[in-house]
Write a protein that holds these residues in place. Structure first.
Motif, short mmCIF file in Angstrom:
data_model
loop_
_atom_site.label_atom_id
_atom_site.label_comp_id
_atom_site.label_asym_id
_atom_site.label_seq_id
_atom_site.Cartn_x
_atom_site.Cartn_y
_atom_site.Cartn_z
N LEU A 194 66.74 30.35 -124.57
CA LEU A 194 67.69 31.53 -124.18
C LEU A 194 68.33 32.16 -125.49
CD1 LEU A 194 69.14 30.56 -120.79
CD2 LEU A 194 67.54 32.46 -121.18
N ASN A 195 68.75 31.08 -126.31
CA ASN A 195 69.53 31.70 -127.68
C ASN A 195 68.40 32.12 -128.40
OD1 ASN A 195 71.97 30.65 -126.95
ND2 ASN A 195 71.68 28.61 -127.80
N HIS A 196 67.13 31.74 -128.60
CA HIS A 196 66.08 32.55 -129.18
C HIS A 196 65.67 33.63 -129.04
CE1 HIS A 196 62.89 32.57 -132.15
NE2 HIS A 196 62.04 32.83 -130.79
N LEU A 197 65.67 33.80 -127.69
CA LEU A 197 65.36 35.45 -126.94
C LEU A 197 66.42 36.18 -127.24
CD1 LEU A 197 63.57 34.33 -123.54
CD2 LEU A 197 62.55 35.05 -125.62
N ARG A 198 67.81 35.75 -127.48
CA ARG A 198 68.72 36.63 -127.66
C ARG A 198 68.61 36.96 -129.12
NH1 ARG A 198 73.70 35.73 -130.03
NH2 ARG A 198 75.35 37.12 -129.42
#
Length: 572
Positions: A194-198
């Protein structure tokens, strides 16, 4: 930028990997005026693709962790590893200055390091260490580069997952392997994704970077903070020689050529010659006999530094038993007919995976280092034109660990069967027919392997017998983290060919990096660092980081010699 290229400086550095950046920073900190040029649009060189590990015996990180080691042990190990190519003066300089280099960069720059858990690659050899000699670049938030983040070389795409970086020595990879078996790991992976997609949505790339990408970004941040010009898209065309000394270079940007004069030195840091087809055809035995080679190093590493040095009297002999750091790789079919390169850093160590040659026989301990496995591949294919092997596993294993570019469950693998990256069949006999392996021999090989594997043993090659083997295995697989039987079908095969992580052979230099002519005299004003100079490891690969550790150490020594510092004068 054009005004910068017309300037006169003290030191011109050609290349922007760890060697070039560390040399430039050290020279600037010593009070010299420095310019860096890089022919590609990104800075970072091969370092940006690497694991960012440095092998530096005697570092304070190991001492702080209570790990006992000694200079004598490191010397013994290096004598055993380098054999007839042991260079006492260069090794002394490396062991003296390596720890000082780390202290300097941690104190004076944005570079930060953490102790790695890697054992030496041959820890059972006299002088080998179970831990403490390898350090890793600390993770970095690439937003610290500001707008310069656009010029940071992205990580090698084939070893990322939707652009997310992994390192075999950090926790990310362990959690991803366990995501379907551990609630804790599943939560970790979900948060990480999720952090990477953000980050992708906001910045177009991951910004929480690790490995060599983090090392390059940290060094580059210091370069920009020190206001050292780093000119990308700017290639050196030839060295300028005046009154017998190298005094600069003709450089090209777009369609314009300019001269950059260097009052003290030109430093070649162009990444060696892994993409110089003519030279590697002579240097690499598998190419010399007509085989195939595919290097995951940057395409711009075409031997420019070596060629320019030779034009002014420098020498580059093919002297080592292994001209490069061998890396077994696989070809990854990509969109538009392109081919990616996947370096096999981790899968070979996992239980339930074996490697066989075309005759259907195992030829090595698959859990040895990539260089050792590559050397064994070359030897096993001697007498033929093709240098290749096949990784073999069952369905349960590929879904648990993945295989090459094919990721573990729950990521689907059907696309890799359709595009030919993987081959699969319900029986070993059928699989052998698909890939051209001797079927009877393959079945006999698997049967023989399984006899020991059910007890966690590998009588033939001793997988799991060293601390390094076990380091990248599966600790949950008992009693041997590297060995498990090959079970029921369907079975999978993946073809590997030979690649490299960079060249070991290079320009002949003295200890401080001055390029030597054929009469062994230094060429005034010309230095080489990184993979442009011959490795002190003599064509062997003793441990994690034996490329970057010496590269940054000798970049530090070279810059201090150019600056006239007395602490390195004794090595000249």
């Amino acid at each position: 930028m054009l005004n910068d290229m017309r300037r006169t400086c003290d030191v011109l550095v050609i290349g922007s990997g760890a060697g070039g950046l560390s040399t430039a920073i050290t020279a600037k900190k010593a009070g010299l005026d420095v310019v860096i040029i890089e022919k590609e649009e990104f800075f970072g060189g091969t370092t940006a693709f690497s694991g960012g590990v440095l092998w530096v015996p005697g570092n304070h990180y190991a001492r702080d962790a209570g790990i006992e080691d000694s200079r004598d042990a490191a010397i013994t190990y290096l004598r055993n590893e380098t054999g007839n190519f042991y260079g006492e003066k260069a090794i002394d300089a490396f062991l003296d200055q390596g720890p000082r280099m780390l202290d300097f960069f941690e104190r004076e720059t944005e570079a930060k390091f953490v102790l790695s858990g890697y054992p030496d690659y041959h820890p059972d050899v006299a002088g080998g260490a179970m831990a403490g000699r390898s350090v890793t670049a600390a993770a970095f938030d690439a937003r610290g580069l500001g707008h310069e983040i656009k010029r940071l070389r992205p990580p090698l795409s084939t070893i990322t997952f939707i652009g997310m970086m992994f390192n075999s020595s950090n926790e990310d990879l362990k959690h991803f392997f366990r995501a379907t078996r551990s609630f804790k790991s599943a939560v970790y992976v979900i948060r990480r994704l999720l952090n990477h997609l953000r980050e992708l949505a906001l910045y177009g790339r991951g910004v929480q970077i690790t490995s060599g990408n983090a090392l390059v970004a940290r060094l580059a941040k210091t370069v920009f903070d020190l206001q050292i010009p780093l000119l990308t898209g700017t290639s050196a065309q030839q060295l300028i020689v005046e009154q017998g000394a190298v005094t600069g270079a003709l450089v090209k940007h777009a369609d314009a050529e300019f001269r950059i004069s260097a009052r003290r030195a030109v430093v070649l840091a162009c990444g060696g010659f892994p993409h110089d087809v003519e030279r590697i055809t002579r240097a690499y035995p598998h190419l010399a006999r007509g085989g195939e080679h595919l290097s995951p190093t940057p395409a711009g590493n075409t031997g420019d530094g070596v060629a320019m040095a030779e034009q002014v009297g420098g020498t580059c002999d093919i002297r080592f038993p292994n001209a490069a750091s061998w890396m077994p790789v696989s070809k990854v079919p990509l969109a538009g007919g392109k081919v990616g390169v996947f370096p096999h850093l981790v899968d070979r160590y996992k239980p339930g995976v074996i490697a066989v040659d075309r005759k259907g026989r195992r030829f090595a301990n698959e859990s040895n280092s990539y260089h050792d496995t590559g050397e064994a591949m070359i030897s096993a294919n001697e007498g033929g034109t093709e240098t290749a092997c096949w990784l073999i596993c069952d369905h349960a294993t590929i879904r648990k660990y993945g295989l090459g570019y094919a990721k573990p469950a729950p990521v689907p693998i059907g696309i890799y069967l359709r595009n030919g990256y993987l081959q699969s069949a319900s029986t070993l006999d059928q699989l052998a027919g698909l890939v051209g392996i001797d079927a009877a021999a393959l079945e006999a090989t698997v049967r023989k392997f399984n006899e020991g594997a059910v007890r966690g043993e590998d009588p033939e090659f001793g997988r799991g017998s060293t601390a390094f083997n076990r380091f990248l295995g599966d600790p949950d697989n008992k009693p041997n983290p590297n060995v498990a039987p090959i079970g029921k079908g369907p079975y999978y095969a993946l073809k590997l060919i030979m690649g490299d992580l960079g060249t070991f052979d290079g320009l002949t230099t003295d200890t401080v990096g001055r390029v030597l002519a054929s009469d062994s005299r230094p060429i005034p004003g010309l230095y080489a660092c990184g993979n442009d100079r011959a490795s002190i490891m003599g064509g062997n690969y003793p441990g994690a980081g034996i490329t970057l550790g010496p590269i940054m150490t000798f970049g530090y020594i070279t810059a201090r010699h150019i600056a006239g510092k007395e602490d390195v004068a004794t090595y000249a």
